[in-house]
Scaffold this active site. Structure first.
Site, PDB file in Angstrom:
ATOM      1  N   SER A   6       0.682  -1.130   0.078  1.00 54.40           N
ATOM      2  CA  SER A   6      -0.068   0.014   0.021  1.00 54.40           C
ATOM      3  C   SER A   6       0.734   1.317   0.046  1.00 54.40           C
ATOM      4  O   SER A   6       1.787   1.483   0.937  1.00 54.40           O
ATOM      5  CB  SER A   6      -0.825   0.135   1.109  1.00 54.40           C
ATOM      6  N   HIS A  31      -1.343  -1.524  -4.143  1.00 52.01           N
ATOM      7  CA  HIS A  31      -2.605  -1.260  -3.669  1.00 52.01           C
ATOM      8  C   HIS A  31      -2.625   0.600  -3.474  1.00 52.01           C
ATOM      9  O   HIS A  31      -1.710   0.942  -2.809  1.00 52.01           O
ATOM     10  CB  HIS A  31      -2.622  -1.818  -2.185  1.00 52.01           C
ATOM     11  N   ASP A  33      -4.860   3.403  -1.848  1.00 52.26           N
ATOM     12  CA  ASP A  33      -5.894   3.827  -1.053  1.00 52.26           C
ATOM     13  C   ASP A  33      -6.495   5.232  -1.441  1.00 52.26           C
ATOM     14  O   ASP A  33      -5.701   6.165  -1.338  1.00 52.26           O
ATOM     15  CB  ASP A  33      -5.499   3.829   0.363  1.00 52.26           C
ATOM     16  N   MET A  35      -8.805   7.999  -0.267  1.00 51.04           N
ATOM     17  CA  MET A  35      -9.680   8.637   0.762  1.00 51.04           C
ATOM     18  C   MET A  35     -10.181  10.168   0.736  1.00 51.04           C
ATOM     19  O   MET A  35      -9.345  10.868   0.438  1.00 51.04           O
ATOM     20  CB  MET A  35      -8.947   8.382   2.374  1.00 51.04           C
ATOM     21  N   HIS A  64      -8.361   1.227  -3.956  1.00 51.12           N
ATOM     22  CA  HIS A  64      -9.141   0.619  -2.656  1.00 51.12           C
ATOM     23  C   HIS A  64     -10.029   2.131  -2.523  1.00 51.12           C
ATOM     24  O   HIS A  64      -9.523   3.066  -1.826  1.00 51.12           O
ATOM     25  CB  HIS A  64      -8.453   0.427  -1.478  1.00 51.12           C
ATOM     26  N   MET A  66     -12.457   4.376  -0.495  1.00 49.88           N
ATOM     27  CA  MET A  66     -12.949   4.829   0.953  1.00 49.88           C
ATOM     28  C   MET A  66     -13.584   6.050   0.689  1.00 49.88           C
ATOM     29  O   MET A  66     -13.057   7.054   1.355  1.00 49.88           O
ATOM     30  CB  MET A  66     -11.758   4.700   2.021  1.00 49.88           C
ATOM     31  N   MET A 135     -11.453  -5.833   5.664  1.00 53.12           N
ATOM     32  CA  MET A 135     -10.789  -4.920   6.346  1.00 53.12           C
ATOM     33  C   MET A 135     -10.428  -5.302   7.812  1.00 53.12           C
ATOM     34  O   MET A 135     -11.292  -6.032   8.608  1.00 53.12           O
ATOM     35  CB  MET A 135     -11.335  -3.689   6.471  1.00 53.12           C
ATOM     36  N   GLY A 140      -8.883   4.286   7.186  1.00 50.21           N
ATOM     37  CA  GLY A 140      -8.608   5.826   7.244  1.00 50.21           C
ATOM     38  C   GLY A 140      -7.108   6.072   7.571  1.00 50.21           C
ATOM     39  O   GLY A 140      -6.567   7.028   7.071  1.00 50.21           O
ATOM     40  N   GLY A 142      -3.027   4.281   7.917  1.00 51.45           N
ATOM     41  CA  GLY A 142      -1.903   3.205   7.884  1.00 51.45           C
ATOM     42  C   GLY A 142      -1.341   3.136   9.248  1.00 51.45           C
ATOM     43  O   GLY A 142      -1.675   3.961  10.222  1.00 51.45           O
ATOM     44  N   ASP A 170      -6.528  -6.400   4.665  1.00 47.36           N
ATOM     45  CA  ASP A 170      -5.932  -5.046   4.441  1.00 47.36           C
ATOM     46  C   ASP A 170      -6.052  -4.472   5.810  1.00 47.36           C
ATOM     47  O   ASP A 170      -7.072  -4.172   6.485  1.00 47.36           O
ATOM     48  CB  ASP A 170      -6.573  -4.205   3.756  1.00 47.36           C
TER      49      ASP A 170
HETATM   50  C1  DX5 Z   1      -6.344   1.725   5.758  1.00 49.96           C
HETATM   51  C2  DX5 Z   1      -5.953   1.260   4.293  1.00 49.96           C
HETATM   52  C3  DX5 Z   1      -4.696   0.413   4.328  1.00 49.96           C
HETATM   53  C4  DX5 Z   1      -3.283   0.909   4.753  1.00 49.96           C
HETATM   54  C5  DX5 Z   1      -2.660  -0.415   5.510  1.00 49.96           C
HETATM   55  O1  DX5 Z   1      -7.261   2.594   5.735  1.00 49.96           O
HETATM   56  O2  DX5 Z   1      -6.991   0.563   3.601  1.00 49.96           O
HETATM   57  O3  DX5 Z   1      -4.291  -0.321   2.824  1.00 49.96           O
HETATM   58  O4  DX5 Z   1      -2.530   1.559   3.982  1.00 49.96           O
HETATM   59  O5  DX5 Z   1      -1.439   0.048   6.347  1.00 49.96           O
HETATM   60  P1  DX5 Z   1      -0.585  -0.778   7.217  1.00 49.96           P
HETATM   61  O6  DX5 Z   1      -0.443  -1.893   6.323  1.00 49.96           O
HETATM   62  O7  DX5 Z   1       0.321   0.142   7.529  1.00 49.96           O
HETATM   63  O8  DX5 Z   1      -1.525  -1.088   8.146  1.00 49.96           O
HETATM   64 ZN    ZN Z   2      -6.412  -0.165   1.554  1.00 49.01          ZN
END
Ligand code: DX5
Ligand code: ZN
Length: 217
Positions: A6, A31, A33, A35, A64, A66, A135, A140, A142, A170
């Protein structure tokens, strides 16, 4: 097992270079993300980042979403180069329509569920989508901790969907838990912090090797 690093955790000043390190380490997917500050509290990227990333890698671009107003943004992300579009069951009022829209544009549709959404609620989409994303943190940010009660959801989905179906997990995946998450039935695993914290290529190879994959170029 497919590893999907990601880029949320990448060093954005060296994004292309770090993406290449994941690809050279054996990661077949990337991946991304998205947001919007509404569906989740945080903001990340738009289609412009996907467009810039597309020419630097051959990886499957796994977007992905969100966000609210998911349907409005599907086309811009596919046009920018996304191969797969994952939307949240919680944010879409007509999941079947959204699946059709994504397919009609030539991308692979997937549905994500939050940790507090029941796994049974996605069962009826298993024959319609290419993947379900379970999930393992609330979306939101990492760097959060894996929520272990999703273990049961992964197992139940694998049992229901059979061996050929793609199940992605994820959030909070690292060297200590990747093997067990794989063993529970996840075959596409996202990792942000665990890939981009430190030596990106070595981290990628190590995470893959923990699941018994021989990788790298
Ligand atoms: C969270 C994201 C994840 C995130 C994962 O909202 O969808 O994809 O980047 O990050 P790690 O692996 O650091 O938990
Ligand atoms: Zn994600």
């Amino acid at each position: 097992m497919i590893l999907a690093p990601s880029i949320l955790a990448a060093d954005f000043s060296r994004l292309g270079e770090q993406i290449n390190m994941t690809e050279n380490g054996g990661a077949k997917w990337l991946h991304i993300d998205i947001m919007d500050g509404h569906f989740v509290p945080n903001l990340s990227f738009g289609p412009g980042v996907v467009k810039s990333v597309r020419p630097v890698t051959n990886q499957f671009l796994d977007v992905h979403l969100m966000i609210e107003n998911t349907e409005k943004y599907v086309e811009p992300f596919v046009s920018a180069g996304a191969n797969g579009i994952t939307f949240h069951l919680e944010s879409v009022s007509d999941p079947d329509g959204c699946i059709e829209l994504i397919r009609s544009l030539g991308a692979k549709p997937a549905i994500a569920i939050n940790p507090d959404t029941s796994v049974e609620s996605v069962f009826k989409y298993v024959g319609k989508v290419d993947m379900v994303l379970v999930m393992s943190v609330f979306p939101g940010y990492g760097g959060q901790k894996y929520i272990s009660c999703v273990d049961e959801k992964i197992k139940a989905l694998r049992e229901y969907a059979g061996n050929d179906f793609n199940i992605q997990v994820d959030g909070g995946i690292n060297e200590s838990n990747i093997k067990s998450v794989h063993g529970l039935g996840a075959n596409i695993i996202v990792a942000g912090t665990a890939v981009f914290g430190g030596d990106v290529k070595a981290n990628t190879k190590r995470l893959l090797s923990l699941c018994g994959q021989v990788s790298g170029r």
